[in-house]
Design a protein around this motif. Structure first.
Motif: not given
Length: 368
Positions: A196, A286, A273-274, A200, A276-280, A282-283
């Motif tokens: 992720v 989760i 997870i990486s 960013e 499906k997410t775009n923010s450290q 949020i990653a």
């Protein structure tokens, strides 16, 4: 292959230069194994106990000596009244009281039976039960020594035996659980965050348009964490053998092979997870909350799964750490081989394949 090796080498350099990453990778596992192995043991050791000896005869003194000689108890003082018992309990200085009535030895010799009272602080139910069991065992051993030459008709004496962990050491339960917890957190979180982070900072776009195949970029970023996680496994096993006195009874090769499989499962989850997410942030959230609580609650590490409601028992089956926890216990403590662990191994392989497939299908070459 040369491009893949070069990319993996670059990722190793990146990880080794980041002190915070190294602290998470190696500091956290060592700290957890030492904390769980020593501080959070479920054993009862050196519990403060009060003795009220109204008898003051040879029998009571022999039992008190055995209690003092045990590593489980420390006789802090002797009291001569129930008032002292209550006040000492209220101060929180003791865990139990052992009360010998008057004429204890006389009743034992002439009536063939005598009573002794054990009073425990039941605010902690588990500790109270364990202390009661330990004291009962000490008193029973003394009784057997006194009556070893006597035959009492119709007396049934149960003989107990604790397999695999006769000394009831807490490390036998905590070390496999810590291995599952550490590998799950480190592998999932570090993989998810590292990928992720590329999104960013915008470097993922550069990597995707490079001659290097996009999917190999993901695998190359995850590969260093596979090697570093295996180093963590080695460190945990070293500490368990030499610091916690928990030897590996089964095959060390099989244990590393199963650990590698579990690490790949965790890396696959981190990749998913990486994607499906775009923010450290949020990653990380989760990875921590989504993996920490299920691993501790549903793996059998802290709470027996059999005691949970049936719906939660069903949910526990989708937690990879549950199956790895069973595997590690079976290899390290029971000394079992792959013939006894094929079911758990197949389940982990199936989970890994499922996570990889849905990750590859969800992976987008073009970033939005």
């Amino acid at each position: 292959m040369k491009q893949f090796i070069a990319f993996v080498r670059k990722e190793f350099y990146h990880v080794l230069r980041d002190k915070r990453t190294l602290l998470i990778l190696f500091g956290m596992p060592i700290a957890q194994i030492l904390i769980f192995g020593f501080a959070l043991s479920n054993e009862v050791k050196d519990s403060q106990i009060l003795v009220v000896d109204y008898a003051r005869d040879d029998a009571s003194r022999h039992i008190i000596d055995r209690v003092e000689a045990s590593r489980y108890f420390e006789v802090c003082k002797e009291a001569m009244s129930h008032k002292d018992i209550l006040s000492t309990f209220q101060e929180g200085k003791i865990k139990a009281v052992l009360v010998f009535p008057a004429d204890f030895n006389n009743d034992l010799l002439h009536n063939n039976k005598a009573k002794v009272q054990v009073i425990t602080d039941a605010t902690d139910i588990n500790t109270a039960n364990m202390i009661t069991n330990y004291l009962t065992a000490i008193i029973t051993d003394y009784q057997n020594d006194v009556n070893e030459n006597l035959s009492i008709p119709y007396q049934i004496i149960p003989e107990t035996r604790m397999l695999y962990n006769p000394q009831l050491k807490g490390a036998h339960g905590f070390v496999p659980g810590v291995m599952a917890l550490v590998l799950m957190l480190v592998s999932v979180m570090m993989t998810a965050i590292s990928i992720v982070k590329e999104k960013e900072t915008g470097t993922m776009e550069i990597l995707l348009v490079s001659p290097f195949k996009p999917i190999l970029v993901i695998f190359a970023k995850a590969f260093p964490y596979l090697i570093l996680s295996l180093i963590n496994v080695s460190a945990i096993l070293f500490l368990s053998v030499f610091a916690l006195e928990l030897p590996v009874k089964g095959s060390l090769v099989l244990l590393f092979a199963e650990s590698t499989l579990f690490i790949i499962t965790c890396l696959s989850l981190g990749i998913f997870i990486s994607i499906k997410t775009n923010s450290q942030q949020i990653a990380m959230l989760i990875s921590l909350m989504g993996m920490l609580l299920p691993t501790m609650m549903f793996s059998g590490f802290l709470f027996p799964i059999e005691n949970m409601p049936y719906p939660l028992q069903v949910v526990s089956n989708i937690i990879p750490s549950k199956w790895f926890y069973i595997i590690v216990k079976s290899i390290m403590i029971k000394g079992l081989g792959i013939a006894a662990l094929w079911k758990e191994t197949v389940i982990l392989i199936g989970m890994t394949m499922f996570l990889l497939i849905i990750s590859l299908k969800s992976f987008k070459i073009r970033l939005e």
